[in-house]
Structure formats: structure tokens, C-alpha cells
Design an enzyme around this catalytic site. Sequence first.
Site, PDB file in Angstrom:
ATOM      1  N   SER A 129       0.834  -1.194   0.000  1.00 44.90           N
ATOM      2  CA  SER A 129       0.000   0.000   0.000  1.00 44.90           C
ATOM      3  C   SER A 129       0.870   1.245   0.000  1.00 44.90           C
ATOM      4  O   SER A 129       1.976   1.252   0.566  1.00 44.90           O
ATOM      5  CB  SER A 129      -0.851  -0.033   1.275  1.00 44.90           C
ATOM      6  OG  SER A 129      -1.493   1.190   1.477  1.00 44.90           O
ATOM      7  N   LYS A 157       1.661  -3.814   6.604  1.00 49.37           N
ATOM      8  CA  LYS A 157       2.120  -3.803   5.208  1.00 49.37           C
ATOM      9  C   LYS A 157       3.622  -3.548   5.154  1.00 49.37           C
ATOM     10  O   LYS A 157       4.353  -4.208   4.422  1.00 49.37           O
ATOM     11  CB  LYS A 157       1.379  -2.727   4.402  1.00 49.37           C
ATOM     12  CG  LYS A 157      -0.091  -3.025   4.185  1.00 49.37           C
ATOM     13  CD  LYS A 157      -0.292  -4.253   3.322  1.00 49.37           C
ATOM     14  CE  LYS A 157      -1.742  -4.669   3.265  1.00 49.37           C
ATOM     15  NZ  LYS A 157      -1.967  -5.976   2.643  1.00 49.37           N
ATOM     16  N   TYR A 199      -2.506  -1.142  10.760  1.00 45.30           N
ATOM     17  CA  TYR A 199      -2.704  -1.690   9.412  1.00 45.30           C
ATOM     18  C   TYR A 199      -1.503  -1.373   8.519  1.00 45.30           C
ATOM     19  O   TYR A 199      -0.922  -2.256   7.875  1.00 45.30           O
ATOM     20  CB  TYR A 199      -3.999  -1.133   8.777  1.00 45.30           C
ATOM     21  CG  TYR A 199      -4.020  -1.362   7.277  1.00 45.30           C
ATOM     22  CD1 TYR A 199      -4.259  -2.624   6.758  1.00 45.30           C
ATOM     23  CD2 TYR A 199      -3.725  -0.320   6.377  1.00 45.30           C
ATOM     24  CE1 TYR A 199      -4.218  -2.855   5.382  1.00 45.30           C
ATOM     25  CE2 TYR A 199      -3.682  -0.547   5.014  1.00 45.30           C
ATOM     26  CZ  TYR A 199      -3.934  -1.811   4.528  1.00 45.30           C
ATOM     27  OH  TYR A 199      -3.876  -2.035   3.179  1.00 45.30           O
TER      28      TYR A 199
HETATM   29  P1  NAD Z   1     -11.214  -6.772   0.743  1.00 45.41           P
HETATM   30  O1  NAD Z   1     -11.483  -6.780   2.202  1.00 45.41           O
HETATM   31  O2  NAD Z   1     -12.341  -6.510  -0.176  1.00 45.41           O
HETATM   32  O3  NAD Z   1     -10.527  -8.160   0.310  1.00 45.41           O
HETATM   33  C1  NAD Z   1      -9.715  -8.899   1.173  1.00 45.41           C
HETATM   34  C2  NAD Z   1     -10.220 -10.335   1.151  1.00 45.41           C
HETATM   35  O4  NAD Z   1      -9.401 -11.137   2.013  1.00 45.41           O
HETATM   36  C3  NAD Z   1     -11.655 -10.476   1.642  1.00 45.41           C
HETATM   37  O5  NAD Z   1     -12.403 -11.230   0.711  1.00 45.41           O
HETATM   38  C4  NAD Z   1     -11.518 -11.211   2.975  1.00 45.41           C
HETATM   39  O6  NAD Z   1     -12.636 -12.069   3.230  1.00 45.41           O
HETATM   40  C5  NAD Z   1     -10.235 -11.999   2.766  1.00 45.41           C
HETATM   41  N1  NAD Z   1      -9.499 -12.326   3.987  1.00 45.41           N
HETATM   42  C6  NAD Z   1      -9.163 -11.491   5.008  1.00 45.41           C
HETATM   43  N2  NAD Z   1      -8.480 -12.163   5.941  1.00 45.41           N
HETATM   44  C7  NAD Z   1      -8.372 -13.441   5.510  1.00 45.41           C
HETATM   45  C8  NAD Z   1      -7.782 -14.618   6.039  1.00 45.41           C
HETATM   46  N3  NAD Z   1      -7.181 -14.615   7.228  1.00 45.41           N
HETATM   47  N4  NAD Z   1      -7.850 -15.765   5.320  1.00 45.41           N
HETATM   48  C9  NAD Z   1      -8.469 -15.778   4.122  1.00 45.41           C
HETATM   49  N5  NAD Z   1      -9.053 -14.719   3.580  1.00 45.41           N
HETATM   50  C10 NAD Z   1      -9.009 -13.560   4.263  1.00 45.41           C
HETATM   51  O7  NAD Z   1     -10.024  -5.733   0.488  1.00 45.41           O
HETATM   52  P2  NAD Z   1      -9.433  -5.162  -0.877  1.00 45.41           P
HETATM   53  O8  NAD Z   1      -9.741  -3.730  -0.931  1.00 45.41           O
HETATM   54  O9  NAD Z   1      -9.805  -6.031  -2.009  1.00 45.41           O
HETATM   55  O10 NAD Z   1      -7.878  -5.295  -0.556  1.00 45.41           O
HETATM   56  C11 NAD Z   1      -7.115  -6.393  -0.996  1.00 45.41           C
HETATM   57  C12 NAD Z   1      -5.697  -6.242  -0.486  1.00 45.41           C
HETATM   58  O11 NAD Z   1      -5.147  -5.025  -0.979  1.00 45.41           O
HETATM   59  C13 NAD Z   1      -5.576  -6.172   1.034  1.00 45.41           C
HETATM   60  O12 NAD Z   1      -4.410  -6.849   1.431  1.00 45.41           O
HETATM   61  C14 NAD Z   1      -5.457  -4.698   1.301  1.00 45.41           C
HETATM   62  O13 NAD Z   1      -4.768  -4.436   2.488  1.00 45.41           O
HETATM   63  C15 NAD Z   1      -4.652  -4.243   0.094  1.00 45.41           C
HETATM   64  N6  NAD Z   1      -4.841  -2.822  -0.228  1.00 45.41           N
HETATM   65  C16 NAD Z   1      -6.103  -2.326  -0.392  1.00 45.41           C
HETATM   66  C17 NAD Z   1      -6.278  -0.975  -0.695  1.00 45.41           C
HETATM   67  C18 NAD Z   1      -7.659  -0.376  -0.835  1.00 45.41           C
HETATM   68  O14 NAD Z   1      -7.784   0.838  -0.763  1.00 45.41           O
HETATM   69  N7  NAD Z   1      -8.714  -1.147  -1.071  1.00 45.41           N
HETATM   70  C19 NAD Z   1      -5.167  -0.150  -0.838  1.00 45.41           C
HETATM   71  C20 NAD Z   1      -3.886  -0.685  -0.669  1.00 45.41           C
HETATM   72  C21 NAD Z   1      -3.751  -2.046  -0.365  1.00 45.41           C
HETATM   73  C1  WQD Z   2      -9.191   9.810   0.598  1.00 49.90           C
HETATM   74  C2  WQD Z   2      -9.358  11.309   0.849  1.00 49.90           C
HETATM   75  C3  WQD Z   2      -9.749  11.855   3.161  1.00 49.90           C
HETATM   76  C4  WQD Z   2     -13.617   9.797   3.445  1.00 49.90           C
HETATM   77  C5  WQD Z   2      -6.862   4.738   2.796  1.00 49.90           C
HETATM   78  C6  WQD Z   2      -5.860   3.950   3.593  1.00 49.90           C
HETATM   79  C7  WQD Z   2      -4.791   3.414   2.689  1.00 49.90           C
HETATM   80  C8  WQD Z   2      -5.401   2.619   1.541  1.00 49.90           C
HETATM   81  C9  WQD Z   2      -6.442   3.399   0.829  1.00 49.90           C
HETATM   82  C10 WQD Z   2      -5.570   0.323   2.169  1.00 49.90           C
HETATM   83  C11 WQD Z   2      -8.644  11.810   2.109  1.00 49.90           C
HETATM   84  C12 WQD Z   2     -10.957  12.194   2.325  1.00 49.90           C
HETATM   85  C13 WQD Z   2     -12.419  10.312   2.999  1.00 49.90           C
HETATM   86  C14 WQD Z   2     -14.669  10.702   3.789  1.00 49.90           C
HETATM   87  C15 WQD Z   2     -13.236  12.538   3.178  1.00 49.90           C
HETATM   88  N1  WQD Z   2      -6.088   1.451   2.016  1.00 49.90           N
HETATM   89  N2  WQD Z   2     -12.228  11.650   2.853  1.00 49.90           N
HETATM   90  N3  WQD Z   2     -14.434  12.030   3.614  1.00 49.90           N
HETATM   91  O1  WQD Z   2      -7.013   7.756   3.530  1.00 49.90           O
HETATM   92  O2  WQD Z   2      -5.966   8.074   1.233  1.00 49.90           O
HETATM   93  O3  WQD Z   2      -6.191   5.826   2.173  1.00 49.90           O
HETATM   94  O4  WQD Z   2      -7.397   3.882   1.760  1.00 49.90           O
HETATM   95  O5  WQD Z   2      -4.415   0.037   2.013  1.00 49.90           O
HETATM   96  O6  WQD Z   2      -3.973   2.613   3.478  1.00 49.90           O
HETATM   97  O7  WQD Z   2      -5.284   4.803   4.565  1.00 49.90           O
HETATM   98  O8  WQD Z   2      -8.215   6.989   1.428  1.00 49.90           O
HETATM   99  O9  WQD Z   2     -10.552   7.039   0.668  1.00 49.90           O
HETATM  100  O10 WQD Z   2     -10.089   7.111   3.152  1.00 49.90           O
HETATM  101  O11 WQD Z   2      -9.528   9.092   1.763  1.00 49.90           O
HETATM  102  O12 WQD Z   2     -13.094  13.753   3.060  1.00 49.90           O
HETATM  103  O13 WQD Z   2     -15.758  10.278   4.219  1.00 49.90           O
HETATM  104  O14 WQD Z   2     -10.750  11.568   1.079  1.00 49.90           O
HETATM  105  O15 WQD Z   2      -9.552  12.807   4.162  1.00 49.90           O
HETATM  106  O16 WQD Z   2      -8.181  13.098   1.837  1.00 49.90           O
HETATM  107  P1  WQD Z   2      -6.801   7.281   2.156  1.00 49.90           P
HETATM  108  P2  WQD Z   2      -9.673   7.489   1.766  1.00 49.90           P
END
Ligand code: NAD
Ligand code: WQD
Length: 342
Positions: free
Chosen positions: A130, A159, A155
Site C-alpha cells: 500500500s 504492510k 494496518y
Molecule cells: P477486501 O477486504 O475486499 O478483500 C480482502 C479479502 O481477504 C476479503 O475477501 C476477505 O474475506 C479476505 N481475507 C481477510 N483475511 C483473511 C484470512 N485470514 N484468510 C483468508 N481470507 C481472508 O479488500 P481489498 O480492498 O480487495 O484489498 C485487498 C488487499 O489489498 C488487502 O491486502 C489490502 O490491504 C490491500 N490494499 C487495499 C487498498 C484499498 O484501498 N482497497 C489499498 C492498498 C492495499
Molecule cells: C481519501 C481522501 C480523506 C472519506 C486509505 C488507507 C490506505 C489505503 C487506501 C488500504 C482523504 C478524504 C475520505 C470521507 C473525506 N487502504 N475523505 N471524507 O485515507 O488516502 O487511504 O485507503 O491500504 O492505506 O489509509 O483513502 O478514501 O479514506 O480518503 O473527506 O468520508 O478523502 O480525508 O483526503 P486514504 P480514503
Amino acid sequence: MKILVTGGAGYIGSHTVVELVQNGHEVVVADNLSNSNARALERVGQIVGKKIPFYQVDIRDKAGLSEMMEACADEGRRAFDCCIHFAGLKSPNESIRLPLEYYDNNITGTLVLVDVLRRYGCKNMIFSSSASVYGDPAVVPVTEECPKGQCTNPYGQTKSMLEQVLTDIQTADGEWNIVLLRYFNPLGAHRSGLIGENPSGIPNNLMPYITQVAVGKRKELNVYGDDYDTPDGTGVRDYIHVVDLACGHVKALQAIEKKCGLAVYNLGTGRGYSVLEVVKAFEEANGVKVPYVIRERRAGDVATSYSDPAKAGRELGFYARYDIVDMCRDAWNWQKNNPDGL
Ligand code: NAD
Ligand code: WQD
């Protein structure tokens, strides 16, 4: 390639399974469904025209994972060519309340998974990292060489730590090929409207909150801070269409095939948008109003974060194809067709 996708029923995972199958890969999904629904995989099956093999298993469950590996292994006990590892808990906010659960699920889960993979002849992994590992980035656009920063929540720590763990594993055993993908902010949904983001409870992320306001589930968007040092005072992020992000994984498989050892890539568009720009793009793309109020800054937020995506372009041929209007249109198409998710 024959690919194990952990967390494949989730938001990014389900979109990636679509792209993998459509690019000729064979996919098996492992997910404990703690934050997803098996119906997502039925929908994926509908999109690609074939059933996706699925094991409901927790990645911390060594016996359960081993059973799955046995069932998938060939005569040489090789189960998969590569693992794309999405499974994990992902809410920065929640992780402050539940650090033990986050460290256990994400860290223990990955350690168990890696161990089982290598016992079944698979030393190739693409890992969901991330942009949060950069903390408050010292400079933007953020390149992969930027030093990792101080994460403001458990969290983000998981990562950052897992990047180190996987790096150490690759350093100790050069047979491993590991690609760390640092995602910026994924938005949107598959064009079909069949799969998309489905957060339970009050959404933390911007776009699910916007779509829930637009669909009438919530009164107004809270905009967290308008006094940042950005052009309109609201936070700036690098939003990337989830289908582009999914395609980035297909591209990353090329690095694995070329035996990259350890490789790190940002996946973003290289363009930052403020919260108010996203609201405006959403309203214009969809002809729907999104009422909002300005609130205090949210703890832990940074002013600006956007990627330099050049390395993924140069080395993987990865370029984001979709823009913010596509992201807003597809997010809304998904939400309005599935107001209560799956
Ligand atoms: P998500 O929660 O939709 O998907 C994660 C999946 O993993 C879910 O289906 C959940 O049921 C499964 N899971 C969780 N723990 C588990 C376990 N112990 N065993 C088996 N399955 C398990 O999330 P996402 O948004 O699709 O994110 C996918 C990956 O990308 C995650 O690792 C997340 O941290 C990373 N990521 C997400 C974002 C984002 O903004 N969505 C940003 C950066 C990184
Ligand atoms: C985006 C912008 C908020 C919600 C997070 C995690 C990051 C990654 C992605 C997993 C910011 C603003 C948000 C709201 C708002 N996830 N905001 N009102 O914080 O960049 O990243 O998600 O890995 O680790 O930290 O994403 O979508 O929460 O926010 O004004 O109700 O929107 O302040 O500027 P962020 P976000």
C-alpha cells in the site's frame, strides 16, 4: 500460469480474477469470506463464462491450506506457479482499535501462507502492499526509492513489516520471486456493474461514502479538512480504477516469469485529485448531487499523496487506462444496481 489468489472474493481480488482468467491464466481462490461474499465469485464466473474454483479457508489455518494444496497439486506435489496474495484486513481505523487482530490476521496469515506455499513448490508471490508504507511522503510524486515513512496505524505497519519479511525471505532464498505492489487509492468497479466494492458498516473510504450519499443511504459527505496545503485545501490522492489495478497484477506476472527476485512497483496514475475534485467529477459524470459539509481533519491523514508510476510503465508496460470520470461512472453503476451490495 496456475495461480492461487488469496482474498480473491474481495474487492480488488475479484476484479483481478476476471483479468487473470481473461488473459488465459488458471485461477483458484482461497478466502475465508470475513469481508466478502461467495456471490462475488459467482458474478466473476458470469463475467468470464466459467466457474471459479473456490476454497473457503483462512490463511492462518495451516492444515486447511495444506489440504487445499494437496487437492490442487500435480504428481510432483507442485500446486501453483504463483500466489497473488490479497487476503488481509484493511481498515486503518479499525486497526487502531484491534491491533492484535490485524497483526495476527495479516502477519501470521502471511507467514503461514508462505511456509505452505514453499512446501508445495511455489516460490513466486505478488503481494498487495500500500502507498501507506510511505507514511507522509517526503516528496511527491512518490517514487519507489522514496524512503518508507512512519505509518500512523497498525494496518500500515503490517504492510510495511510484511514487505520486510518477504524481502528477507527472498534474500535468504534466491529461488523466490516476489513482487511488492504498492497500490495508491483504488476506485470504481467492473464495467458490467456485477462486482464492486462492498464495505460493511459506515464506509471509511471516500468513494463508497460518496456513492452511499448519492443513493440516499447517507445524508451528506463529511469532507475531512479544507485547510491543507493543497490547491483547494482538501486532501489530494492518486485514485486508480480497480480494473487498471487488476491489470497491473497480470503485468506483474511477467516480472515473476522473468525471475525478478525482489521487485517493488507503485500502481497509480501519477495524477492527484482533491476530495472536492472527486465530488465534482462524480456529480458531472453521473448527473447526481452529492451534498457535503466541511469537517475537522481526520487523524492520520496526509495532505497530498500521488505516485510516480514510471517504473511500472518502463519495466512492466503498465499504464492506467481509465480516468476519474470512468472511476466515478463505474462506481455509481455498481452502487445503483446493487444498493445493498451482494
Ligand atoms: P477486501 O477486504 O475486499 O478483500 C480482502 C479479502 O481477504 C476479503 O475477501 C476477505 O474475506 C479476505 N481475507 C481477510 N483475511 C483473511 C484470512 N485470514 N484468510 C483468508 N481470507 C481472508 O479488500 P481489498 O480492498 O480487495 O484489498 C485487498 C488487499 O489489498 C488487502 O491486502 C489490502 O490491504 C490491500 N490494499 C487495499 C487498498 C484499498 O484501498 N482497497 C489499498 C492498498 C492495499
Ligand atoms: C481519501 C481522501 C480523506 C472519506 C486509505 C488507507 C490506505 C489505503 C487506501 C488500504 C482523504 C478524504 C475520505 C470521507 C473525506 N487502504 N475523505 N471524507 O485515507 O488516502 O487511504 O485507503 O491500504 O492505506 O489509509 O483513502 O478514501 O479514506 O480518503 O473527506 O468520508 O478523502 O480525508 O483526503 P486514504 P480514503
